[in-house]
Scaffold this motif. Sequence first.
Motif, PDB file in Angstrom:
ATOM      1  N   MET A   1       0.822  -1.411   0.017  1.00  0.00           N
ATOM      2  CA  MET A   1       0.060  -0.030   0.037  1.00  0.00           C
ATOM      3  C   MET A   1       0.941   1.243  -0.044  1.00  0.00           C
ATOM      4  O   MET A   1       0.769   2.156  -0.792  1.00  0.00           O
ATOM      5  CB  MET A   1      -0.823  -0.093   1.280  1.00  0.00           C
ATOM      6  CG  MET A   1      -1.865   1.349   1.511  1.00  0.00           C
ATOM      7  SD  MET A   1      -2.879   1.579   0.269  1.00  0.00           S
ATOM      8  CE  MET A   1      -4.216   0.433   0.684  1.00  0.00           C
ATOM      9  N   ILE A   2       1.883   1.266   0.925  1.00  0.00           N
ATOM     10  CA  ILE A   2       2.733   2.466   0.814  1.00  0.00           C
ATOM     11  C   ILE A   2       3.294   2.646  -0.287  1.00  0.00           C
ATOM     12  O   ILE A   2       3.667   3.950  -0.686  1.00  0.00           O
ATOM     13  CB  ILE A   2       3.713   2.441   2.222  1.00  0.00           C
ATOM     14  CG1 ILE A   2       2.906   2.458   3.595  1.00  0.00           C
ATOM     15  CG2 ILE A   2       4.505   3.477   2.312  1.00  0.00           C
ATOM     16  CD1 ILE A   2       1.931   3.358   3.791  1.00  0.00           C
ATOM     17  N   GLN A   3       3.880   1.750  -0.710  1.00  0.00           N
ATOM     18  CA  GLN A   3       4.545   1.696  -1.863  1.00  0.00           C
ATOM     19  C   GLN A   3       3.975   2.216  -3.232  1.00  0.00           C
ATOM     20  O   GLN A   3       4.281   2.960  -3.890  1.00  0.00           O
ATOM     21  CB  GLN A   3       5.432   0.351  -2.599  1.00  0.00           C
ATOM     22  CG  GLN A   3       6.395  -0.123  -1.359  1.00  0.00           C
ATOM     23  CD  GLN A   3       7.000  -1.596  -1.658  1.00  0.00           C
ATOM     24  OE1 GLN A   3       6.159  -2.271  -1.988  1.00  0.00           O
ATOM     25  NE2 GLN A   3       8.013  -1.900  -1.492  1.00  0.00           N
ATOM     26  N   ALA A   4       2.542   1.834  -3.163  1.00  0.00           N
ATOM     27  CA  ALA A   4       1.790   2.320  -4.168  1.00  0.00           C
ATOM     28  C   ALA A   4       1.424   3.749  -4.066  1.00  0.00           C
ATOM     29  O   ALA A   4       1.289   4.537  -4.891  1.00  0.00           O
ATOM     30  CB  ALA A   4       0.258   1.283  -4.267  1.00  0.00           C
ATOM     31  N   VAL A   5       1.115   4.085  -2.861  1.00  0.00           N
ATOM     32  CA  VAL A   5       1.237   5.743  -2.562  1.00  0.00           C
ATOM     33  C   VAL A   5       2.348   6.396  -3.117  1.00  0.00           C
ATOM     34  O   VAL A   5       2.139   7.624  -3.695  1.00  0.00           O
ATOM     35  CB  VAL A   5       0.933   5.823  -1.015  1.00  0.00           C
ATOM     36  CG1 VAL A   5       0.957   7.462  -0.834  1.00  0.00           C
ATOM     37  CG2 VAL A   5      -0.456   5.386  -0.722  1.00  0.00           C
ATOM     38  N   PHE A   6       3.350   5.737  -3.005  1.00  0.00           N
ATOM     39  CA  PHE A   6       4.804   6.615  -3.325  1.00  0.00           C
ATOM     40  C   PHE A   6       4.612   6.765  -4.810  1.00  0.00           C
ATOM     41  O   PHE A   6       5.072   7.729  -5.377  1.00  0.00           O
ATOM     42  CB  PHE A   6       5.990   6.149  -2.923  1.00  0.00           C
ATOM     43  CG  PHE A   6       6.301   6.389  -1.526  1.00  0.00           C
ATOM     44  CD1 PHE A   6       6.571   7.960  -1.105  1.00  0.00           C
ATOM     45  CD2 PHE A   6       6.167   5.484  -0.317  1.00  0.00           C
ATOM     46  CE1 PHE A   6       6.992   8.081   0.186  1.00  0.00           C
ATOM     47  CE2 PHE A   6       6.550   5.827   0.874  1.00  0.00           C
ATOM     48  CZ  PHE A   6       6.870   7.290   1.236  1.00  0.00           C
ATOM     49  N   VAL A   7       4.158   5.684  -5.671  1.00  0.00           N
ATOM     50  CA  VAL A   7       4.284   5.505  -7.004  1.00  0.00           C
ATOM     51  C   VAL A   7       3.056   6.593  -7.461  1.00  0.00           C
ATOM     52  O   VAL A   7       3.406   7.399  -8.281  1.00  0.00           O
ATOM     53  CB  VAL A   7       3.718   4.356  -7.473  1.00  0.00           C
ATOM     54  CG1 VAL A   7       3.372   4.323  -8.849  1.00  0.00           C
ATOM     55  CG2 VAL A   7       4.923   3.280  -7.349  1.00  0.00           C
ATOM     56  N   GLY A   8       2.053   6.652  -6.872  1.00  0.00           N
ATOM     57  CA  GLY A   8       1.195   7.764  -7.161  1.00  0.00           C
ATOM     58  C   GLY A   8       1.494   9.183  -6.965  1.00  0.00           C
ATOM     59  O   GLY A   8       1.568  10.289  -7.684  1.00  0.00           O
ATOM     60  N   LEU A   9       2.387   9.471  -5.999  1.00  0.00           N
ATOM     61  CA  LEU A   9       2.838  10.714  -5.644  1.00  0.00           C
ATOM     62  C   LEU A   9       4.229  10.881  -6.565  1.00  0.00           C
ATOM     63  O   LEU A   9       4.155  12.303  -6.963  1.00  0.00           O
ATOM     64  CB  LEU A   9       3.622  10.559  -4.206  1.00  0.00           C
ATOM     65  CG  LEU A   9       2.620  10.888  -3.249  1.00  0.00           C
ATOM     66  CD1 LEU A   9       3.596  10.727  -1.832  1.00  0.00           C
ATOM     67  CD2 LEU A   9       1.747  12.197  -3.027  1.00  0.00           C
ATOM     68  N   LEU A  10       4.896   9.843  -7.171  1.00  0.00           N
ATOM     69  CA  LEU A  10       5.734  10.106  -8.166  1.00  0.00           C
ATOM     70  C   LEU A  10       4.997  10.311  -9.453  1.00  0.00           C
ATOM     71  O   LEU A  10       5.822  11.287 -10.137  1.00  0.00           O
ATOM     72  CB  LEU A  10       6.569   9.070  -8.437  1.00  0.00           C
ATOM     73  CG  LEU A  10       8.053   9.038  -9.283  1.00  0.00           C
ATOM     74  CD1 LEU A  10       8.770   9.795  -8.284  1.00  0.00           C
ATOM     75  CD2 LEU A  10       8.503   7.434  -9.237  1.00  0.00           C
ATOM     76  N   ALA A  11       3.942   9.798  -9.987  1.00  0.00           N
ATOM     77  CA  ALA A  11       3.376  10.137 -10.996  1.00  0.00           C
ATOM     78  C   ALA A  11       2.617  11.697 -11.018  1.00  0.00           C
ATOM     79  O   ALA A  11       2.757  12.561 -12.103  1.00  0.00           O
ATOM     80  CB  ALA A  11       2.055   9.225 -11.001  1.00  0.00           C
ATOM     81  N   TRP A  12       2.467  12.245  -9.987  1.00  0.00           N
ATOM     82  CA  TRP A  12       1.996  13.457  -9.776  1.00  0.00           C
ATOM     83  C   TRP A  12       3.124  14.377  -9.894  1.00  0.00           C
ATOM     84  O   TRP A  12       3.099  15.485 -10.755  1.00  0.00           O
ATOM     85  CB  TRP A  12       1.253  13.846  -8.460  1.00  0.00           C
ATOM     86  CG  TRP A  12       1.322  15.281  -8.080  1.00  0.00           C
ATOM     87  CD1 TRP A  12       0.395  16.250  -8.510  1.00  0.00           C
ATOM     88  CD2 TRP A  12       2.226  15.814  -7.284  1.00  0.00           C
ATOM     89  NE1 TRP A  12       0.620  17.458  -8.215  1.00  0.00           N
ATOM     90  CE2 TRP A  12       1.923  17.280  -7.160  1.00  0.00           C
ATOM     91  CE3 TRP A  12       3.369  15.746  -6.459  1.00  0.00           C
ATOM     92  CZ2 TRP A  12       2.236  18.339  -6.492  1.00  0.00           C
ATOM     93  CZ3 TRP A  12       3.987  16.630  -5.986  1.00  0.00           C
ATOM     94  CH2 TRP A  12       3.350  17.888  -5.857  1.00  0.00           C
ATOM     95  N   ALA A  13       4.255  14.129  -9.275  1.00  0.00           N
ATOM     96  CA  ALA A  13       5.466  14.941  -9.356  1.00  0.00           C
ATOM     97  C   ALA A  13       6.098  15.099 -10.793  1.00  0.00           C
ATOM     98  O   ALA A  13       6.223  15.998 -11.365  1.00  0.00           O
ATOM     99  CB  ALA A  13       6.574  14.527  -8.688  1.00  0.00           C
TER     100      ALA A  13
END
Length: 253
Positions: free
Chosen positions: A1-13
């Motif tokens: 879950m946490i890793q998927a959240v970081f991937v989402g943040l990376l996609a936003w950036a």
Amino acid sequence: MIQAVFVGLLAWAQSSSNPIGWWLIREPLMAGFWVGLIYGKPMEGLIIGAAINVAFLGWNSTGGANPSDLYSAGLLGTAVAIQSNMSTEQAVVVAVSIGVIGNYAWILFMSINSMVPSIQDKYAEKGDVRGIMLMQALPSQAVVILVRGIPAFLAAFYGPTVIDGLLASVPAWGIAGFNTVGKVLPAVGVAMLLKYMARKDLLVFFGLGFAVSAYMGMNNLLFAALIGAAMGYIYISLQPKEVPAGMSEEDEI
């Protein structure tokens, strides 16, 4: 879950139109590295991202139209490939496929954001600089989160399970086909790049680089890049300087 959240943040950036995202995350090579770092496999991410990057060497967005979405391919292609333990060839095929689907996200992203400038024009007529800045910062970034960040989170969280199920249902000859296509796609990327760069006076350098790499078994890309940069500098230095109209070479000196 946490890793998927970081991937989402990376996609936003990656898609938020800021210099950091443009320089450090946009290309599949760099996106692959950051995704690999999130999953504790930076070298694997870098290798997969580099392979995807080669397939997109000739990628060009003409008038906002993309043949495949570079952002989704590099970021989500690497995330899914690492979690599903794919080979590099399979990762390239999956990444290009994700890029085709991600192209619809790009169209939606541009379509929604096209409404923002008209609202900013109204603020400009009133001389409201603060309103213009707020419209640039808040609605635009909300669209990025909605169209890029959330889908990336969902793809990173649920995507590997779906992909694993699909691969499990594919027969051996289908997997072999994926591997073959994955080996061909980087060559297509190089061919697309050469289509833009093919000049008679430069092809000799391409031939020389290929010959040196093939016959010497050289696989050190940094060494090749340094040699190429040095040769490029020498080539440009030897070119005759153009003298502006109405000025003689003596005047320029």
